[in-house]
Every structure is written in C-alpha cells, then in structure tokens.
Design an enzyme around this catalytic site. Structure first.
Site, PDB file in Angstrom:
ATOM      1  N   SER A 148      35.583  57.172  35.920  1.00 52.26           N
ATOM      2  CA  SER A 148      37.033  57.113  35.698  1.00 52.26           C
ATOM      3  C   SER A 148      37.360  57.184  34.209  1.00 52.26           C
ATOM      4  O   SER A 148      38.274  57.912  33.795  1.00 52.26           O
ATOM      5  CB  SER A 148      37.600  55.813  36.279  1.00 52.26           C
ATOM      6  OG  SER A 148      37.299  55.699  37.645  1.00 52.26           O
TER       7      SER A 148
ATOM      8  N   ARG B 124      41.576  51.253  29.665  1.00 55.55           N
ATOM      9  CA  ARG B 124      41.480  50.294  30.768  1.00 55.55           C
ATOM     10  C   ARG B 124      42.841  50.101  31.448  1.00 55.55           C
ATOM     11  O   ARG B 124      42.919  49.875  32.664  1.00 55.55           O
ATOM     12  CB  ARG B 124      40.904  48.968  30.253  1.00 55.55           C
ATOM     13  CG  ARG B 124      40.380  48.040  31.325  1.00 55.55           C
ATOM     14  CD  ARG B 124      39.469  46.962  30.754  1.00 55.55           C
ATOM     15  NE  ARG B 124      38.168  47.495  30.423  1.00 55.55           N
ATOM     16  CZ  ARG B 124      37.142  47.574  31.293  1.00 55.55           C
ATOM     17  NH1 ARG B 124      37.276  47.116  32.515  1.00 55.55           N
ATOM     18  NH2 ARG B 124      35.996  48.093  30.934  1.00 55.55           N
TER      19      ARG B 124
ATOM     20  N   HIS C 282      43.239  53.068  33.622  1.00 58.27           N
ATOM     21  CA  HIS C 282      42.339  52.881  34.760  1.00 58.27           C
ATOM     22  C   HIS C 282      42.960  51.969  35.817  1.00 58.27           C
ATOM     23  O   HIS C 282      42.815  52.192  37.015  1.00 58.27           O
ATOM     24  CB  HIS C 282      41.016  52.278  34.260  1.00 58.27           C
ATOM     25  CG  HIS C 282      39.995  52.042  35.314  1.00 58.27           C
ATOM     26  ND1 HIS C 282      39.493  50.802  35.607  1.00 58.27           N
ATOM     27  CD2 HIS C 282      39.379  52.887  36.169  1.00 58.27           C
ATOM     28  CE1 HIS C 282      38.619  50.895  36.596  1.00 58.27           C
ATOM     29  NE2 HIS C 282      38.522  52.154  36.944  1.00 58.27           N
TER      30      HIS C 282
END
Lengths: 216, 216
Positions: free
Chosen positions: B21, B44, B47
C-alpha cells in the site's frame, strides 16, 4: 446560509452540533436516490467523514435496513472487525434489546490459531464469530480479509449473518472485497471504491440502532 | 503497475499489505513538498483513509515531528479526545519509553464537571489533561471544542503540550478550530478543511511513534 457565523462553538452542545451538521449535509448533498431510512445512514457517514464522495458511494441491499433493525431488536450481537469499531459503536441502544458489541481479533485463541495456520487474525476471528453469533450484524471497517472470509463462509453455508456492513478501507483487496459483497443476495451495506474505515462502519451501525430504537 | 493482480488476498499478511500500500501511495501521490519524516505521516494518513485529498491537506509546524519524537522518547503520555482514538493508537512503542495513551472524556469527574458548568465533556477533559500531563501529545480527531479549549489554554499559559495533533472532522467548528491551531507557534500537526477524524489522529501518532522507535 452560512451556519458557521451563527454559533459560538464553546456554547454549542454535541446534540445541537449534530442537528446543525445534518441540516448542512442534507442541503449540500442535494438530490439522491436513497430511501429515507437509507439516507439516515448516508447522512451519518458524511457527518463522520465530511466526505460527500464517500457518502454517495454507499450501496444498500434492498433488505439491509430492515434486516439490521430486526437483528438489533431481537438482541443479536454486533461483531466488529477491530477494536476501533467496537469502541465507536453506541452500546446502550444495542444492549437495551439484549445485544452486545463484540470483537474477537485479539482473543488469545484467535491469535494462536492464526499463527498455526499462517493466516490473518481477521480471518480466524470471523470464523469464531460465525460459530458463536448466528444472525449477527458484522461491522467490518478495516480488514478486507475478514470480509472476503465472511463472503466465502456465506457462500459455503458456514455463516448466517443478519446484516453485513462491509466497508473496509485500503489499497490492497478492499475495493475487490466490496465488489464481491455487492454480488451477494443477502442483506448488506457497502460502498464503491477504496475509501471506508472504522468511522464508516460505526456511523452505519449507529444509524441503524437509532432507527431500531425509534420504532419502539 | 497493477498491484491488485499480483497477490492472493488470503495469503497476504498485514505487514506485506502495508508495504504494498505504501508503495502504491508514494507512486500515486507524486511530487510533494513534505520532508521525508513528514511524508511518513502523510503516507500513513492516506493508508488509513484512501483519501489523497486528505493527505495533501496535512500541515506541519516546522518543529512538529521532532517534538513528537521527543515527547514519546521521554515517556510523555498521549491524550486522546475519544475512545476510538485511544483504541487505535499502537501502545507497545509508546509504553516502551514509559508513556501511555489516556482518554479522559468518560471519567466520572469530567462528566460531573461538564454537567455543572453546562459545557462539553470534551472541554473539561482537556482541562483535566492539562493539569495532569505536561508535555503530552494531544491527539484530537473528533471534538473541535476540545481543540479550541486547548488552544485557549496554550495562549493563556495554562497548558504546555509537547505536540498537538489537531485533526477534528465535521461541519461545525472543525475547520475553524484547525485554522486557529495553524496560527500558533508551537508544535502542531493539522489539516485544512472539514475532513479529519479518529483514523487521521491515530495514523499520525502511530507514524511518529514508529519514527521514535527507529531512532533508538
């Protein structure tokens, strides 16, 4: 209308904030094809994300809302895929009807079994839930592997969910898992695309438990 | 490159999913002005949300990352505004340095005091945190009133946060509270606009605790 200038934030209570927000969402979303009850879910998802694209991406099996209300009113449990979803779901409205909100992913037996089979804890936790919680609402906001396993178990006759709220977020398998869910003819709520997540799962379940309470 | 066809979801472990990812996110985001360390946070957050617009809306005080690392490495606590944020933050990397992750919003004394003063529990919980947790990281994903109160207390010399992660989501006061935070000259991470939420606060703190651990 500019709502922002009308209220001093420090004097507004959470309940009022929600009402004002819902009014703004309804105006800003404009025309849509959701039923009144489906729209309660859409509205709460947009409230939790401030994302209209995400709200518009929601898809409902025709029986989804009624099945969700039924599950809550008959005291079936809600199964959360992760702790964040468990934390966010409003408990009193579910407990009032005899249900509870469970999360299995950190159970010692789930962790052991996942290690033994070299698979994800998410998958094993769904297997445990299917054994223990017939007719449950599954709220999956994070783990595509959990949703894919649940779909497999439904197809193989190993799981009988009352409602699947399948809205995992992510770049690997999330979108694909939701495309698979869309093909099932059992009650589900899902969305198109990579977005989703814990707040979407939480908002959906909370909207349904409110509908269940208001019926009473 | 189409990553989706390369992996069978049921055989991919969470750690691998994260790596794949992150690679996709880096490619798809393209050029940006974030530092390498800031980008760890941005990555992040994307994500956790699958939302590049949200990722690009992040803003960092120049000292934010270092201040966050410092707070974690010196065992300062992390204060979450709500239970969902507390649940999502990875504990072991924070506890390793002597810190913990706290949430005050459902404490009986906070609830009583909020009722007595006819204000929000979020506000009272920030006042309690400021008394008990000098130098803490504040992770505010939901309550604009909490962020506004924290900003007021900083200005009045009543609170000394190590880092403010201020990313409340919503339609009433969320955007305005973040605009106020942007004006402070103390370490903060925030974003522009109405989006935000628990997963954004969680992803930000988790990215920083990873950086803190990797320094060791």
């Amino acid at each position: 209308m500019d709502f922002r200038t009308e209220f001093k934030p420090l004097s507004v209570q959470p309940q009022e904030i929600e009402e004002i927000s819902f009014k703004m969402i309804t105006e800003e979303l404009g025309p849509h094809d959701y039923s009144d009850e489906q729209f309660k879910v859409v509205q709460r998802v947009i409230h939790a994300s401030a994302d209209f694209e995400l709200g518009r991406s929601l898809r409902f099996h025709p029986d989804a809302i009624q099945a969700g209300i039924q599950a809550i009113r008959s005291g079936r449990p809600v199964i959360a895929d992760v702790q964040m979803v468990q934390s966010g779901i409003s408990k009193p409205r579910i407990e009032k009807f005899g249900g509870d909100v469970r999360v299995y992913i950190s159970d010692p037996d789930v962790m052991q079994e996942a290690k033994r089979l070299n698979t994800t804890r998410a998958i094993i936790s769904i297997r445990k839930a299917a054994r223990e919680a017939d007719g449950a609402i599954y709220a999956i906001g994070n783990a595509p592997t959990a949703l894919l396993e649940l779909i497999r178990m439904v197809k193989d006759g190993e799981a009988r969910p009352g409602l699947i709220v399948g809205v995992p977020v992510g770049f690997v398998s999330a979108e694909e898992s939701k495309d698979e869910l869309l093909k099932l003819d059992i009650p589900f709520i899902t969305n198109i695309g990579r977005k989703g997540g814990s707040p979407v799962a939480v908002a959906t379940v909370n909207a349904i438990s409110l509908l269940a309470e208001q019926m009473g």
